[in-house]
Design an enzyme around this catalytic site. Structure first.
Site, PDB file in Angstrom:
ATOM      1  N   ARG A 232      64.140  38.032  56.174  1.00  0.00           N
ATOM      2  CA  ARG A 232      63.046  38.515  55.828  1.00  0.00           C
ATOM      3  C   ARG A 232      62.324  38.624  57.028  1.00  0.00           C
ATOM      4  O   ARG A 232      62.339  37.959  58.037  1.00  0.00           O
ATOM      5  CB  ARG A 232      62.465  37.415  54.897  1.00  0.00           C
ATOM      6  CG  ARG A 232      62.887  37.405  53.469  1.00  0.00           C
ATOM      7  CD  ARG A 232      62.591  38.766  52.740  1.00  0.00           C
ATOM      8  NE  ARG A 232      63.073  38.786  51.299  1.00  0.00           N
ATOM      9  CZ  ARG A 232      64.258  39.212  50.867  1.00  0.00           C
ATOM     10  NH1 ARG A 232      65.063  39.563  51.895  1.00  0.00           N
ATOM     11  NH2 ARG A 232      64.520  39.243  49.730  1.00  0.00           N
ATOM     12  N   GLU A 261      57.610  46.491  57.038  1.00  0.00           N
ATOM     13  CA  GLU A 261      58.401  47.312  56.375  1.00  0.00           C
ATOM     14  C   GLU A 261      57.965  47.689  54.968  1.00  0.00           C
ATOM     15  O   GLU A 261      58.502  48.699  54.438  1.00  0.00           O
ATOM     16  CB  GLU A 261      59.906  46.682  56.363  1.00  0.00           C
ATOM     17  CG  GLU A 261      60.139  45.652  55.553  1.00  0.00           C
ATOM     18  CD  GLU A 261      61.733  45.071  55.486  1.00  0.00           C
ATOM     19  OE1 GLU A 261      62.009  44.711  54.455  1.00  0.00           O
ATOM     20  OE2 GLU A 261      62.190  45.048  56.409  1.00  0.00           O
ATOM     21  N   HIS A 293      66.634  47.522  56.389  1.00  0.00           N
ATOM     22  CA  HIS A 293      66.839  46.726  55.366  1.00  0.00           C
ATOM     23  C   HIS A 293      68.269  47.010  54.461  1.00  0.00           C
ATOM     24  O   HIS A 293      68.088  47.124  53.259  1.00  0.00           O
ATOM     25  CB  HIS A 293      65.651  46.416  54.432  1.00  0.00           C
ATOM     26  CG  HIS A 293      65.633  45.161  53.724  1.00  0.00           C
ATOM     27  ND1 HIS A 293      64.515  44.505  53.607  1.00  0.00           N
ATOM     28  CD2 HIS A 293      66.544  44.153  53.134  1.00  0.00           C
ATOM     29  CE1 HIS A 293      64.578  43.371  52.975  1.00  0.00           C
ATOM     30  NE2 HIS A 293      65.846  43.221  52.736  1.00  0.00           N
TER      31      HIS A 293
END
Length: 328
Positions: A232, A261, A293
């Site tokens: 994360r 993001e 991601h």
């Protein structure tokens, strides 16, 4: 039972549709719009919703979902830091997740980032496409014989530890709940930061782990350390990371996640001027490799995500044990 899928991409629908015949009592509805307070009303007429890591599941959104008589939130991911669990409990909404889908998928991507940033393969590819075959700026370091520090030894962290051991690295580990059966050498977080040549983050984002990498912890790291984050973005204080990169503290940095993001992850923003410059600043450094991601993005992982998500929905529908429920 009817489930509305927010923020659905073509690949999401592809893997869920494969399993549709196995779940004749569950109806899927896919929409491209992501979940925000403005789109929560679209859930009307459904029993539950399915969301991903980039959905807004704050208190206001959950309140609106409750108003639309939603009883179930299915997270098609492992993380749930974007969910206000207290509000969900207050509203009587069950939250279920996919705790493990393919730890190897994320761990392999973490090592890919390490290798890319270390050996500058992202730069080398562009240079070769332009018929530039010089080696200037492409020197890396050997991983063999170096020390890897794994922060978080869940399934993904353990998979990363195995990969590092395969490269001939010594592995140190930190986890507030050590698993002694792994045979790993557990040390304090401070010792891991100060002793590791490679630091790989594999822990959830909690109040305790928020900005676990910051100015102070960076100062205790080895000079020319390699840092990779596939967990994360909030685990790293981006401003402090940028300052450390500018001070030549890091030999290489690989990031699949970053703090800003959420507003544009998985979207094509090539025609837009982004509101902040954090990503651009990170991309300006020659020793930084960024991806969007995508650590989870393998056929095996997407299959597992679809299977577990639908198993969760079926368990809720039939009043069976909710083994993947998330609670405070």
């Amino acid at each position: 039972m009817k489930i509305l899928f927010y923020g659905a991409k073509d690949y999401d629908q592809q893997f869920f549709d494969k399993l549709k015949p196995e779940y004749p009592n569950i109806e899927f509805v896919f929409i491209e719009s992501n979940l925000y307070k403005e789109t929560a009303s679209l859930a009307a007429g459904n029993d539950g919703i399915c969301a991903f890591v980039n959905a807004d599941l704050s208190a206001g959104v959950i309140e609106e979902l409750h108003h639309q008589r939603i009883r179930l939130i299915l997270m098609r991911c492992a993380g749930y830091n974007n969910v206000d669990l207290a509000k969900a409990k207050e509203c009587g909404i069950s939250v279920l997740r996919v705790p493990g889908y393919s730890p190897e998928a994320v761990a392999e991507h973490a090592m890919a980032l390490v290798l890319t940033a270390n050996r500058h393969t992202h730069k080398a590819y562009i240079k070769c496409r332009e018929n530039n075959f010089s080696l200037n700026g492409l020197m890396g370091i050997n991983l063999y014989g170096k020390t890897a520090g794994i922060v978080g030894t869940g399934k993904i962290g353990l998979a990363m530890a195995r990969i590092c051991q395969g490269f001939g690295m010594k592995v140190l580990a930190y986890d507030p709940f050590p698993n002694e059966k792994t045979g790993l050498i557990y040390v304090s977080l401070g010792q891991l930061f100060s002793s590791s040549d490679l630091i790989s983050l594999h822990c959830p984002l909690t109040p305790e782990t928020h900005h676990i990498v910051n100015r102070e912890s960076i100062s205790h790291m080895k000079d020319r350390v390699i840092l990779v984050n596939t967990s994360r973005g909030g685990l790293i204080c981006t401003e402090d990371l940028i300052a450390g990169i500018r001070d030549h503290k890091f030999f290489a940095v690989g990031l699949d996640v970053y703090e800003e993001e959420s507003d544009f992850v998985y979207e094509d923003m090539s025609e837009y001027i982004l509101k902040t410059s954090t990503v651009q600043r990170l991309l300006s450094f020659p020793n930084v490799a960024l991806t969007s991601h995508q650590g989870f993005f393998t056929e095996e992982a997407l299959t597992n995500i679809a299977e577990t998500t639908l198993e969760n929905a079926e368990a809720f529908r039939t009043d069976m044990e909710l083994k993947n429920a998330v609670s405070l």
